[in-house]
Design a protein around this motif. Structure first.
Motif, PDB file in Angstrom:
ATOM      1  N   ASP A  34       0.805  -1.217   0.000  1.00 21.85           N
ATOM      2  CA  ASP A  34       0.000   0.000   0.000  1.00 21.85           C
ATOM      3  C   ASP A  34       0.842   1.274   0.000  1.00 21.85           C
ATOM      4  O   ASP A  34       0.469   2.269  -0.584  1.00 21.85           O
ATOM      5  CB  ASP A  34      -0.925  -0.021   1.232  1.00 21.85           C
ATOM      6  CG  ASP A  34      -1.998   1.048   1.135  1.00 21.85           C
ATOM      7  OD1 ASP A  34      -2.557   1.191   0.028  1.00 21.85           O
ATOM      8  OD2 ASP A  34      -2.273   1.725   2.137  1.00 21.85           O
ATOM      9  N   TYR A  73     -10.358  -0.963  -5.738  1.00 26.05           N
ATOM     10  CA  TYR A  73      -9.864   0.184  -4.969  1.00 26.05           C
ATOM     11  C   TYR A  73     -10.271   1.491  -5.623  1.00 26.05           C
ATOM     12  O   TYR A  73     -10.602   2.461  -4.950  1.00 26.05           O
ATOM     13  CB  TYR A  73      -8.335   0.102  -4.826  1.00 26.05           C
ATOM     14  CG  TYR A  73      -7.894  -1.084  -4.012  1.00 26.05           C
ATOM     15  CD1 TYR A  73      -8.172  -1.151  -2.647  1.00 26.05           C
ATOM     16  CD2 TYR A  73      -7.218  -2.137  -4.597  1.00 26.05           C
ATOM     17  CE1 TYR A  73      -7.773  -2.239  -1.895  1.00 26.05           C
ATOM     18  CE2 TYR A  73      -6.820  -3.230  -3.853  1.00 26.05           C
ATOM     19  CZ  TYR A  73      -7.096  -3.286  -2.506  1.00 26.05           C
ATOM     20  OH  TYR A  73      -6.707  -4.367  -1.774  1.00 26.05           O
ATOM     21  N   ALA A 123     -13.787   2.095  -4.718  1.00 29.10           N
ATOM     22  CA  ALA A 123     -13.864   2.457  -3.297  1.00 29.10           C
ATOM     23  C   ALA A 123     -13.431   3.906  -3.100  1.00 29.10           C
ATOM     24  O   ALA A 123     -14.048   4.657  -2.343  1.00 29.10           O
ATOM     25  CB  ALA A 123     -12.996   1.515  -2.474  1.00 29.10           C
ATOM     26  N   ASP A 124     -12.381   4.315  -3.810  1.00 26.53           N
ATOM     27  CA  ASP A 124     -11.917   5.700  -3.713  1.00 26.53           C
ATOM     28  C   ASP A 124     -12.993   6.669  -4.182  1.00 26.53           C
ATOM     29  O   ASP A 124     -13.203   7.722  -3.592  1.00 26.53           O
ATOM     30  CB  ASP A 124     -10.648   5.894  -4.565  1.00 26.53           C
ATOM     31  CG  ASP A 124      -9.431   5.331  -3.855  1.00 26.53           C
ATOM     32  OD1 ASP A 124      -9.482   5.244  -2.609  1.00 26.53           O
ATOM     33  OD2 ASP A 124      -8.450   4.986  -4.525  1.00 26.53           O
ATOM     34  N   ALA A 178     -14.060   5.866   0.350  1.00 23.81           N
ATOM     35  CA  ALA A 178     -13.770   4.907   1.418  1.00 23.81           C
ATOM     36  C   ALA A 178     -12.444   5.251   2.092  1.00 23.81           C
ATOM     37  O   ALA A 178     -11.506   5.702   1.433  1.00 23.81           O
ATOM     38  CB  ALA A 178     -13.716   3.495   0.853  1.00 23.81           C
ATOM     39  N   LYS A 238     -11.102   0.187   3.177  1.00 23.02           N
ATOM     40  CA  LYS A 238     -10.577  -0.554   2.027  1.00 23.02           C
ATOM     41  C   LYS A 238      -9.903  -1.842   2.492  1.00 23.02           C
ATOM     42  O   LYS A 238     -10.056  -2.878   1.888  1.00 23.02           O
ATOM     43  CB  LYS A 238      -9.592   0.320   1.240  1.00 23.02           C
ATOM     44  CG  LYS A 238     -10.294   1.302   0.315  1.00 23.02           C
ATOM     45  CD  LYS A 238      -9.317   1.954  -0.636  1.00 23.02           C
ATOM     46  CE  LYS A 238      -8.617   3.113   0.032  1.00 23.02           C
ATOM     47  NZ  LYS A 238      -7.715   3.819  -0.878  1.00 23.02           N
ATOM     48  N   ILE A 288     -12.233  -4.817   1.383  1.00 29.54           N
ATOM     49  CA  ILE A 288     -11.770  -5.338   0.084  1.00 29.54           C
ATOM     50  C   ILE A 288     -10.602  -6.299   0.278  1.00 29.54           C
ATOM     51  O   ILE A 288     -10.670  -7.462  -0.091  1.00 29.54           O
ATOM     52  CB  ILE A 288     -11.340  -4.193  -0.862  1.00 29.54           C
ATOM     53  CG1 ILE A 288     -12.519  -3.231  -1.091  1.00 29.54           C
ATOM     54  CG2 ILE A 288     -10.850  -4.776  -2.190  1.00 29.54           C
ATOM     55  CD1 ILE A 288     -12.141  -1.991  -1.862  1.00 29.54           C
ATOM     56  N   THR A 289      -9.541  -5.775   0.892  1.00 32.53           N
ATOM     57  CA  THR A 289      -8.310  -6.557   0.954  1.00 32.53           C
ATOM     58  C   THR A 289      -8.499  -7.868   1.715  1.00 32.53           C
ATOM     59  O   THR A 289      -8.214  -8.946   1.177  1.00 32.53           O
ATOM     60  CB  THR A 289      -7.192  -5.731   1.612  1.00 32.53           C
ATOM     61  OG1 THR A 289      -7.220  -4.423   1.060  1.00 32.53           O
ATOM     62  CG2 THR A 289      -5.845  -6.355   1.349  1.00 32.53           C
TER      63      THR A 289
END
Lengths: 288, 274
Positions: A91, A182, A185-186, A190, A195, A199-200
């Motif tokens: 990340d 992602y 989500a952005d 989020a 995230k 998600i991860t």
């Protein structure tokens, strides 16, 4: 089209021969020997005596206890640290491969050699670890020579060793997550936390399940790192003995192969059970 | 905005600390192998040797037959790698390209054998090798490892990704299976074979329990067994132990740094094992 290309057996022959001789036969033989007493050259049937023996042997229970404790502490801790580090690298960091290369180093190196190094780092008097602990006024235990510390020492070393494989596999899994997740989500604003957890983590579940299985199986087979840390011993007064140590000792040193094989069968059953249990558990988590 | 930066900083600190924890033992090993005895056991610990004692290495070679250990290790690791790669290659070819009765059964048996921990069968294998009179021989050291179910699976995934029409076309052109393996399959999956070879060689280099069981003569020992025996013998001479450990680790570390991409990629492809 139903064809039976018999020549296939020719290509498979070497594998099948070696597998039969050195994988299938030894399993059956180990099972058989677990009911036999005497020495390697003079075996005789003794029914369940070997099993009775190990179940009444406090050293066997210590070995099992140590092995299980090692597995249930070092595996989750090692995995949690690995997930944290892999996520940070993935990340936040630009030179991902540099860190990946660094963290993977312990995987390719010999446990014996690095165990010898850790013996010095762990040394109660002149070890680097205790030097650091003392300099921040923390207790500096005798990691190697205090029987009460044996298991803790093995666990720390085990966690250190396990990070390499875990991080590299997790990095691979992180790279495989669809980046669109992602991006979307952005778009919805989020947070980093969202995230990660929404998600991860769910995307990583199969990988974590795989690592958990591999790590647990590995933990139950622990032998070499103990041998290296304690210079061929299982810790002071056998305080850090493990299942494989017990088996090796009964097989090679004491010369009671039947007892060793009974312990092997039990170890094998424990590994099977742990793998089975863990798969069931992960399936449940995956469904939710 | 400031909070985000703080969390980035915090992440970097964690990463840095763990990177140091990972690398430090290697650095300490290499530096410690070049210290004199007082420096390795001084309080507070020395990190940088005052004077590089290269003679430690000469002493290690004089004390124990490390050259012989190297030779034994390179030999057994190479032989197991080459032969097991060859056997797995043939097996994987058959499983991918040929159709035969019992294929499903073979697949299932091999898959379930992957679950069996090596330590559970290593002792009975010792028994087999002892019966064959192969203790303290090179054959005894390598025999149980001349095939690898795991590498066979690994290669199967490689071969499976090569279109089967290529195989059919080769057959129509009159090529034999043997031709196909060597002229098409091997060149097309060179990368995969090389990676598997590397991983196999590394695990051969680091093997410990099996050679410990089947050899007890000093001249037949492999590096890791030689090293652990040396560490016990050289008991108090910490600097020599660290020098010997460096000798054992450095070749594989160099190999790793050269081929790190292939090695890491190979290990990541492990996922098919789960």
């Amino acid at each position: 089209m139903k064809t039976n290309q018999k020549k296939a057996w020719l290509f498979l022959a070497p594998t099948i021969i070696f597998v039969t001789l050195f994988s299938i036969y030894p399993i059956l033989r180990a099972f058989g020997m677990s009911f036999q007493g005497g020495s390697l050259i003079d075996l005789n049937w003794t029914e369940l005596n070997n099993y009775k023996y190990i179940f009444n042997d406090p050293e066997f229970w210590l070995a099992i206890k140590n092995t299980i404790l090692y597995a249930v502490i070092s595996v989750p801790v090692g995995l949690a640290i690995s997930i944290m580090l892999a996520w940070i690298i993935f990340d936040k960091v630009k030179h991902k491969s540099l860190f990946e290369t660094t963290f993977f180093m312990p995987y390719v190196t010999s446990t014996i050699a690095i165990g010898i190094v850790f013996r010095y780092i762990f040394n109660g008097d002149y070890g680097m670890l205790n030097f650091l602990l003392r300099s921040v006024h923390l207790p500096a235990p005798d990691w190697i020579d205090d029987p009460a510390m044996s298991l803790a020492t093995i666990i720390i070393f085990g966690i250190w060793t396990s990070l390499a494989f875990n991080i590299v596999i997790l990095m691979g899994a992180l790279r495989n997550i669809d980046p669109n997740f992602y991006t979307i989500a952005d778009m919805y604003g989020a947070s980093g936390k969202d995230k990660f957890w929404r998600i991860t983590m769910p995307e990583l579940v199969p990988t974590i399940a795989f690592l958990l299985t591999m790590n647990i199986i590995g933990a139950f087979k622990i032998y070499t790192s103990v041998y290296a840390l304690f210079n061929g011993q299982a810790g002071v007064g056998n305080s850090g003995t493990t299942a494989v140590f017990y088996i090796y000792n009964k097989f090679q040193i004491v010369g009671t192969p039947g007892v060793a094989m009974a312990a092997t069968v039990i170890l094998f059953l424990i590994i099977l059970f742990a793998t089975f249990l863990q798969r069931k558990m992960m399936k449940k988590i995956g469904e939710n | 905005m400031k909070r985000i930066r703080l969390s980035v900083l915090f992440s970097y600190v964690i990463l840095f600390i763990f990177a140091v924890i990972t690398v430090f033992p290697f650095i300490y090993m290499i530096l410690g192998g070049l210290m004199n005895f007082q420096e390795t056991t001084s309080i507070p610990p020395t990190l940088i040797p005052h004077h590089f004692e290269w003679s430690n290495y000469a002493k290690v070679f004089a004390r124990a037959p490390f050259a012989r250990y190297f030779f034994n290790t390179v030999l057994t690791a190479s032989v197991t790698t080459i032969v097991s790669l060859f056997n797995s290659l043939l097996g994987a070819f058959a499983m991918v390209n040929l159709r035969f009765k019992g294929k499903g059964l073979v697949q299932m048996v091999l898959l379930s054998l992957l679950m069996v921990p090596g330590e559970a069968i290593i002792f009975t294998n010792y028994n087999t090798i002892a019966h064959m009179g192969l203790l303290n021989t090179y054959v005894g050291l390598v025999l149980p490892f001349l095939t690898s179910i795991f590498y066979m699976y690994y290669l199967q995934s490689y071969f499976g990704s090569i279109s089967s029409t290529i195989y059919k076309a080769a057959m129509i052109d009159g090529a034999s299976d043997w031709d196909y393996i060597w002229k098409i399959l091997v060149p097309m999956s060179k990368g995969g074979l090389f990676t598997v070879g590397l991983l196999s060689f590394i695990s051969g280099w680091n093997s410990f329990l099996w050679p410990l069981l089947v050899t007890n003569e000093d001249t037949m020992r492999l590096l890791n067994n030689g090293l652990s025996a040396f560490a016990s013998d050289a008991g108090s001479e910490t600097q020599l132990q660290l020098a010997a450990a460096t000798l054992t680790v450095l070749p594989i570390l160099v190999l790793y740094l050269i081929f790190r991409k292939q090695i890491i990629k190979g290990v990541v492809r492990n996922d098919l094992k789960g």
